[in-house]
Design a protein around this motif. Structure first.
Motif, mmCIF file in Angstrom:
data_model
loop_
_atom_site.group_PDB
_atom_site.id
_atom_site.type_symbol
_atom_site.label_atom_id
_atom_site.label_comp_id
_atom_site.label_asym_id
_atom_site.label_seq_id
_atom_site.Cartn_x
_atom_site.Cartn_y
_atom_site.Cartn_z
ATOM 1 N N VAL A 8 -56.781 -36.314 67.201
ATOM 2 C CA VAL A 8 -55.326 -36.476 67.291
ATOM 3 C C VAL A 8 -54.917 -37.571 66.317
ATOM 4 N N ALA A 70 -49.371 -37.144 73.680
ATOM 5 C CA ALA A 70 -50.322 -36.268 73.004
ATOM 6 C C ALA A 70 -51.509 -35.952 73.901
ATOM 7 N N LEU A 74 -51.026 -31.882 74.586
ATOM 8 C CA LEU A 74 -51.576 -31.010 73.555
ATOM 9 C C LEU A 74 -52.570 -30.018 74.164
ATOM 10 N N ASN A 83 -59.071 -40.250 68.793
ATOM 11 C CA ASN A 83 -57.742 -40.770 68.455
ATOM 12 C C ASN A 83 -57.789 -41.531 67.127
#
Length: 287
Positions: A8, A70, A74, A83
């Motif tokens: 992400v 997120a 997601l 991350n």
């Protein structure tokens, strides 16, 4: 070899960074999500040149809320979440270590991994002054990690066992001194606000502890101690420790610029803004 992880990446006007960031993770992560908050530059055009990257637009409120949105929303197809920011680069050593761990099998008790950031400032690796290694929880199992609900200096809190990875993540913390100072001016507002309001954080925030087997908790404890020192005194103490006692001067001229701005100027600016907030509070009280 592709690792069974979902990367992400947060973006906003990152045309100067996003290609190198994507290239460092492309072909390594099984899937890549980019959460963009309305870029006006060429960021989205650059991303359109890659296949199998999912770009989602989501309005930015603050870093913590964007990260947690997120993580919670997601459509991940893997169990592990990596991350990153657009100015991060995965090193070959990081990718090799992660790949080997998945090949040999990860214990069900292990829910996260820590990796050190390798700070690059004005093209130079900042190696001294206690700035390396600096570990962050960057990779964790879905459902076992969240970003702290803080305005500034947020970390990912992972439930369960966390282990250290051998490889680093390169962190290009500035495109120019103007960018560096503008960002830190903005961050000083957030940090001053939190310290001034003496925010009472909930259980989702990492508690400081020198005895914990967690370098993030140890750094948080040292920060808690730092905040007990008087305003305008503590930046001098902090700079002296980082630059002299922890050998920051070995980083050379660019190291001097970095350590002075990051260890003294930034902290002094925070104290000045706390002082300003206290002055306004007194003036309002007098009315």
């Amino acid at each position: 070899m592709t690792a069974p992880i979902s990367a992400v990446i947060l973006t906003y006007n990152e045309e100067n960074n996003i290609k190198d960031c994507i290239d460092s993770v492309y072909g390594f992560a099984e899937e890549i999500f980019v959460v963009d908050s309305g870029s006006k530059d060429q960021t989205l055009a650059i991303l359109s040149g890659y296949e199998n990257i999912q770009v989602i637009n989501h309005p930015f409120e603050n870093y913590s809320q964007q990260r947690n949105w997120a993580i919670n929303n997601l459509p991940f197809s893997t169990e592990w979440i990596l991350n990153m920011d657009a100015d991060h680069r995965l090193t070959p050593e990081f990718k090799q270590d992660v790949t080997q761990r998945f090949q040999t099998g990860i214990s069900s008790n292990t829910n996260g991994f820590l990796a050190s950031r390798k700070t690059i400032f004005m093209g130079k690796w900042i190696k001294y002054g206690g700035h390396y290694p600096t570990y962050h929880a960057v990779l964790f199992r879905k459902g076992f990690g969240l970003c702290e609900d803080k305005l500034y200096d947020q970390h990912f809190k992972v439930e369960g066992e966390i282990l250290k990875l051998k490889g680093d993540i390169i962190d290009l913390i500035t495109e120019s001194l103007s960018t560096f100072t503008l960002r830190h001016d903005k961050w000083s507002n957030l940090e001053a606000s939190e310290q001034f309001s003496n925010t009472d954080y909930n259980e989702k925030v990492i508690k400081g502890s020198l005895s914990a087997n967690n370098p993030i908790a140890q750094r948080r404890m040292l920060k808690n101690i730092y905040q007990k020192f008087p305003l305008f005194v503590r930046p001098f103490i902090y700079f002296f420790i980082r630059y002299f006692l922890r050998l920051g001067f070995l980083d050379g001229t660019r190291g001097l610029i970095f350590h002075f701005l990051q260890c003294f100027w930034f902290r002094f600016l925070i104290d000045a803004k706390i002082y300003e907030l206290k002055q306004k509070q007194r003036e309002q009280g007098a009315d």
